[in-house]
Design an enzyme around this catalytic site. Structure first.
Site, PDB file in Angstrom:
ATOM      1  N   VAL A   8       0.875  -1.171   0.000  1.00  6.53           N
ATOM      2  CA  VAL A   8       0.000   0.000   0.000  1.00  6.53           C
ATOM      3  C   VAL A   8       0.913   1.221   0.000  1.00  6.53           C
ATOM      4  CG1 VAL A   8      -2.012  -1.042   1.093  1.00  6.53           C
ATOM      5  CG2 VAL A   8      -0.188  -0.096   2.526  1.00  6.53           C
ATOM      6  N   SER A   9       0.399   2.343  -0.489  1.00  5.36           N
ATOM      7  CA  SER A   9       1.252   3.516  -0.683  1.00  5.36           C
ATOM      8  C   SER A   9       1.552   4.279   0.599  1.00  5.36           C
ATOM      9  CB  SER A   9       0.610   4.468  -1.696  1.00  5.36           C
ATOM     10  OG  SER A   9       0.475   3.831  -2.944  1.00  5.36           O
ATOM     11  N   LYS A  10       0.591   4.308   1.539  1.00  4.55           N
ATOM     12  CA  LYS A  10       0.755   5.138   2.729  1.00  4.55           C
ATOM     13  C   LYS A  10       1.090   4.294   3.962  1.00  4.55           C
ATOM     14  CE  LYS A  10      -2.387   8.754   1.077  1.00  4.55           C
ATOM     15  NZ  LYS A  10      -3.615   9.531   1.360  1.00  4.55           N
ATOM     16  N   GLN A  15      -4.391   3.096   4.979  1.00  2.17           N
ATOM     17  CA  GLN A  15      -4.585   2.064   3.962  1.00  2.17           C
ATOM     18  C   GLN A  15      -4.236   0.700   4.550  1.00  2.17           C
ATOM     19  OE1 GLN A  15      -2.083   3.410   0.741  1.00  2.17           O
ATOM     20  NE2 GLN A  15      -3.709   4.659  -0.132  1.00  2.17           N
TER      21      GLN A  15
END
Length: 209
Positions: A8-10, A15
């Protein structure tokens, strides 16, 4: 052995990888063979991805929920899969646009071959546009490339402080806004002019006449 990778990006907890984890577990990946990163897909040096790729062995298959979980840069994806293939490791994408990719099957390899061809086509287009842009700039009397950061004033300053015991080269480069490579190309560690530095000062004098 099946190995799963999630991302996940964050990293702020907003997220979750729960959906990816469930899909990978259902696909047969053991919970102890799951790797998880909280980082942008444009970063190639994600720690858990590096550990995951390093731990894969011939005969293993890497599973990802969607292709963009492995990365968002097409060229990086192509290079990664080529490396896995050379090592005898398969890649399988469970869902999304890349769901037809399964390099353990003939049809999956064909699909990935199309992706690889698209990446090569993208590189060719970028190269073609870059050359066209540079030619257009030159026709208007402008040269392409990044601005030249070393100046005659910076050369003289570097000459005056290089070689002094109290001079910290890294700090000097930071203050001048240049790299060590650029510094040493113009001035020696003892403060003597090198060819590039002499050329820059010579050009400055010529312009002043």
């Amino acid at each position: 052995m099946l190995v799963g990778y999630m991302r996940v990006s964050k990293a702020d907890g907003s997220q979750s990888t729960d959906l990816q984890r469930d899909a990978l577990l259902i696909a047969g990946v053991d919970s102890e063979q799951l790797y998880e990163d909280h980082a942008s897909g444009r970063k190639d040096d994600r720690p858990q991805l590096v550990a995951c790729l390093k731990g894969l062995r011939a005969g293993d298959t890497l599973l990802v929920w969607k292709l963009d979980r492995l990365g968002r840069d097409l060229r990086h994806l192509v290079n990664t899969v080529h490396d896995l293939t050379d090592r005898g490791v398969g890649l399988k994408v469970l869902t999304g646009e890349g769901a037809a990719i399964d390099t353990t099957t003939a049809s999956g390899k064909l699909v990935f071959g199309i992706f690889a061809a698209l990446a090569e086509f993208e590189r060719a287009l970028i190269s073609e546009r870059t050359v066209a842009g540079l030619n257009a700039a030159r026709s208007r009397g402008r040269s392409g490339g990044r601005p030249y950061k070393m100046t005659a004033a910076k050369v003289r300053l570097a000459m005056s402080v290089m070689g002094q015991k109290e001079t910290h080269v890294g700090q000097l480069c930071k203050e001048l806004g240049i790299t060590r490579q650029t510094l040493y190309r113009h001035v020696s560690p003892t403060g003597e002019l090198r060819p590039d530095g002499a050329k820059l000062l010579s050009n400055k004098k010529s312009q002043a006449k």
